[in-house]
Design a protein around this motif. Structure first.
Motif, short mmCIF file in Angstrom:
data_model
loop_
_atom_site.label_atom_id
_atom_site.label_comp_id
_atom_site.label_asym_id
_atom_site.label_seq_id
_atom_site.Cartn_x
_atom_site.Cartn_y
_atom_site.Cartn_z
N ALA A 402 0.94 -1.21 -0.21
CA ALA A 402 0.03 0.13 0.06
C ALA A 402 0.81 1.29 0.05
N VAL A 403 1.59 1.19 0.81
CA VAL A 403 2.92 2.31 0.74
C VAL A 403 3.52 2.47 -0.43
N LEU A 404 3.87 1.47 -0.92
CA LEU A 404 4.60 1.45 -2.39
C LEU A 404 4.05 2.20 -3.28
N THR A 451 6.62 1.26 11.60
CA THR A 451 7.61 1.76 10.98
C THR A 451 7.63 1.92 9.54
N ILE A 452 6.84 0.89 8.81
CA ILE A 452 6.81 1.09 7.28
C ILE A 452 5.81 2.09 6.81
N GLY A 453 4.69 2.44 7.88
CA GLY A 453 4.02 3.70 7.54
C GLY A 453 4.79 4.82 7.80
N MET A 454 5.46 4.86 8.75
CA MET A 454 6.36 6.12 9.38
C MET A 454 7.63 6.23 8.33
N ALA A 455 8.15 5.57 7.66
CA ALA A 455 9.38 5.40 7.06
C ALA A 455 9.25 6.74 5.86
N VAL A 456 8.11 6.64 5.32
CA VAL A 456 7.94 7.38 3.87
C VAL A 456 7.63 9.08 4.43
N ASP A 457 7.42 9.29 5.80
CA ASP A 457 7.18 10.36 6.29
C ASP A 457 8.18 11.65 6.07
N ALA A 458 9.25 11.14 6.11
CA ALA A 458 10.51 12.06 5.88
C ALA A 458 10.66 12.25 4.61
N ASN A 459 10.35 11.19 3.66
CA ASN A 459 10.60 11.66 2.20
C ASN A 459 9.46 12.58 1.57
N VAL A 460 8.17 12.35 2.31
CA VAL A 460 7.05 13.26 1.94
C VAL A 460 7.28 14.71 2.26
N LEU A 461 7.98 15.08 3.56
CA LEU A 461 8.44 16.16 3.84
C LEU A 461 9.55 16.92 2.95
N VAL A 462 10.27 16.18 2.41
CA VAL A 462 11.34 16.26 1.61
C VAL A 462 10.83 16.93 0.17
N PHE A 463 9.80 15.77 -0.37
CA PHE A 463 9.46 16.18 -1.75
C PHE A 463 8.61 17.33 -1.51
N GLU A 464 7.79 17.34 -0.71
CA GLU A 464 6.74 18.71 -0.71
C GLU A 464 7.49 20.01 -0.56
N ARG A 465 8.80 20.05 0.08
CA ARG A 465 9.51 21.08 -0.02
C ARG A 465 10.11 21.65 -1.28
N GLY A 511 8.55 -7.47 28.58
CA GLY A 511 7.98 -8.38 27.48
C GLY A 511 7.44 -7.86 26.18
N PRO A 512 6.46 -8.29 25.90
CA PRO A 512 5.82 -7.56 24.53
C PRO A 512 5.90 -6.21 24.44
N VAL A 513 5.80 -5.10 25.27
CA VAL A 513 5.96 -3.81 25.12
C VAL A 513 7.20 -3.57 24.79
N ARG A 514 8.23 -4.23 25.59
CA ARG A 514 9.54 -3.96 25.15
C ARG A 514 10.00 -4.19 23.51
N GLY A 515 9.42 -5.45 23.27
CA GLY A 515 9.71 -5.86 21.96
C GLY A 515 9.10 -5.02 21.01
N PHE A 516 7.80 -4.27 21.28
CA PHE A 516 7.41 -2.98 20.28
C PHE A 516 8.27 -1.91 20.39
N ALA A 517 8.79 -1.61 21.49
CA ALA A 517 9.66 -0.41 21.72
C ALA A 517 10.74 -0.65 21.06
N ILE A 518 11.59 -1.89 21.00
CA ILE A 518 12.86 -2.24 20.43
C ILE A 518 12.90 -1.81 18.92
N THR A 519 11.72 -2.76 18.21
CA THR A 519 11.72 -2.55 16.87
C THR A 519 11.30 -1.05 16.35
N LEU A 520 10.49 -0.53 17.16
CA LEU A 520 10.17 0.93 16.84
C LEU A 520 11.48 1.78 16.77
N ALA A 521 12.16 1.76 17.81
CA ALA A 521 13.22 2.39 18.09
C ALA A 521 14.40 2.39 16.78
N LEU A 522 14.48 0.94 16.72
CA LEU A 522 15.42 0.62 15.51
C LEU A 522 14.88 1.20 14.21
#
Length: 553
Positions: A402-404, A451-465, A511-522
């Motif tokens: 969907a993002v692509l 992260t997949i959804g957030m990853a293109v946010d930076a590109n959207v900001l750049v392209f709009e500028r 536990g699971p909360v930390r797993g979410f935090a790690i993947t989000l931070a990376l």
């Protein structure tokens, strides 16, 4: 100017290649996992059973680190155990009797003879033959008290000594009970972790819940019953003086003694002193071995304190039997033939090789300070884990596609560049997870999808500028350069605040909360890297080759 130095280009592509190379083993998970297990077995000296062939299933020059799968993805066992902290009170009080006995015997002329009386499990009750001297005897016993080693019990004594009906009653103080509870649960937590680590399981979750409960989750293990066998054995080893032996389990052992069954000979019972001479807590090593008859046994070695006590007792009791007690059963009761110096010995019994190895593991990991009551146990089958993996894969693929499609339709060629960077971004996430040995759970997959959804946010900001700069009649090279320059602060602000949120989730969650935090931070780190450097490098390379007079974003 729209240009990037050569060394920066080499560094950017090197980071991308290394990250993707670290992620590659996860595409061949079962093959690489079999390779890793075989290599580990060969390093330990095992051979045969096709280990050499399994070790050759993956090139040795390739990275072989994998993302560990959590309980909800791999299947495994879940246990919730309650530590029976009250068991420790009885053991502590029983262990005080020899010290109290020796102290009062030295004052026999003043207080008379002493006798241990039947009492509750959590107290010692002692009668003196001269009732008029009971208060002086109690004062002597109070001198055995030690300060409580905790902040809440500072300056308090670890025992209470009272006189009741002509008896001296010794018990643990309330402050010492609180401190003992804390130490017991922490010690049980560490010993459970060591026992599970000894058998080579992957990324277990072992954490405290509440005052006296421990949550244990081990991925990849067959069943909850198998996990209970690993951690449920208390493995309390003691060395006790033998008072007598016989076939009647109901014989009155007398104060300060207890009747224990023989592990090897059915129907045989030993009467031993309750207070041990040495305990398993003073062991520093235990290894499977063989005795003089070439039958499986366990050799052990004490620390200096245990070695001194063991040596002194054997020197003073040559010719007397000595019981080796394991979890309330007499494993063997050899007669002391000579002074045993050095603090080492051997436990013999009717062991198989596997039993002697398991016993050595339990003793080496340490005795559980108290029994465990399992309040909850679940076995999560690998089929359920596979369903979770497939559901996670579908979510990732749908979000990814969907993002692509959105980026390509919205920004054309530049959207295609962002899509290439997004693919590299996901690869870098898995490469980092593999490198740090992180555990991936269902919430972790949710973090990747986010992260997949957030990853293109930076590109959207750049392209709009860039679009805005093009409207002000600037050239394409200047517009691209200003687009990245002016969007940088907004990109950093948005991602830094999200990273702070992920750090807080990791710090206070479990536990699971930390797993979410790690993947989000990376994911945040890789997203910023790909947006600021990778996408820009691709755009620069394209612009240098095409040299367009105008561009459309």
């Amino acid at each position: 100017m729209l240009q990037i130095d050569r060394w920066k280009r080499v560094l950017i592509w090197t980071v991308c290649v290394l990250g993707l190379l670290m992620a590659v083993p996860n595409a061949f998970y079962e093959r690489v996992e079999a390779h890793n297990d075989a290599v580990a077995s060969l390093e330990l000296g095992y051979s045969g059973n096709g280990l050499e062939e399994q070790a050759g299933m993956w090139p040795s020059w390739m990275p072989s680190s994998l993302v560990n799968l959590g309980l909800d993805l791999r299947g495994g066992a879940h246990l919730l155990a309650e530590v029976q902290v009250s068991d420790v009170y009885e053991a502590r009080i029983k262990a005080m009797w020899p010290e109290v006995r020796d102290l009062l015997r030295a004052e026999r002329a003043t207080i008379g003879t002493i006798r241990l009386q039947p009492s509750d499990s959590a107290e010692l009750r002692i009668k003196v033959s001269k009732p008029e001297s009971i208060e002086s005897a109690a004062t002597l016993v109070r001198g055995l008290g030690r300060p409580v080693t905790s902040l809440t019990g500072a300056a308090a004594s670890d025992i209470t000594v009272n006189t009741e009906g002509g008896d001296i009653v010794i018990a643990l103080s309330d402050a010492e009970k609180l401190a003992t509870d804390e130490r017991t649960v922490q010690q049980a937590l560490e010993i459970i972790r060591r026992r599970i680590d000894e058998v080579g399981t992957r990324e277990p979750t072992i954490q405290r819940q509440g005052a006296d409960r421990i949550l244990i989750q081990v991925p990849g293990i067959g069943s909850a019953a198998e996990l209970k066998e690993i951690i449920g054995t208390t493995a309390q080893l003691t060395f006790n003086p033998v008072v007598g032996r016989g076939t009647n389990p109901d014989v009155n052992p007398g104060p300060g003694n207890e009747v224990l069954p023989s592990q090897d000979e059915e129907g045989l019972y030993y009467t031993v002193e309750s207070a041990p001479v040495v305990t398993g807590e003073e062991l520093v090593d235990a290894q499977p071995s063989f005795d003089q008859n070439n039958t499986p046994a366990v050799s052990f070695r004490f620390n200096p304190s245990g070695a001194r006590k063991f040596g002194n007792y054997t020197a003073e009791n040559i010719g007397s039997p000595f019981a080796i007690v394991l979890d309330g059963e007499v494993v063997s009761a050899p007669v002391i033939q000579a002074h045993i110096a050095g603090g080492s010995g051997i436990i013999t019994g009717r062991f198989s090789v596997e039993e002697s190895t398991n016993l050595a593991v339990l003793l080496r990991a340490g005795a559980l300070p108290a029994g465990l009551e399992f309040l909850e146990e679940r076995t999560i089958g690998p089929e359920l884990g596979q369903d979770s993996i497939e559901a996670g894969q579908i979510a990732c693929v749908v979000a990814f596609l969907a993002v692509l499609v959105f980026m390509f339709l919205s920004y054309g060629t530049f959207g295609l560049f962002a899509n290439i960077a997004l693919i590299i971004n996901v690869g870098l996430i898995f490469g980092l997870l593999s490198m740090i040995g992180a555990t991936l759970t269902l919430p972790g997959i949710a973090g990747i999808v986010l992260t997949i959804g957030m990853a293109v946010d930076a590109n959207v900001l750049v392209f709009e500028r860039i679009r805005e700069e093009l409207k002000s009649a600037k050239g394409p090279a200047r517009a691209i350069d200003l687009g990245y320059e002016k969007a940088l602060s907004a990109i950093l602000d948005a991602n830094i605040t999200t990273f702070i949120t992920a750090a807080i989730l990791f710090a206070v969650g479990s536990g699971p909360v930390r797993g979410f935090a790690i993947t989000l931070a990376l994911g945040i780190m890789t997203s910023v890297f790909t947006a600021i450097y990778v996408t820009r490098l691709i755009v620069v390379i394209w612009f240098e080759r095409r040299r367009p007079k105008t561009i459309e974003v």
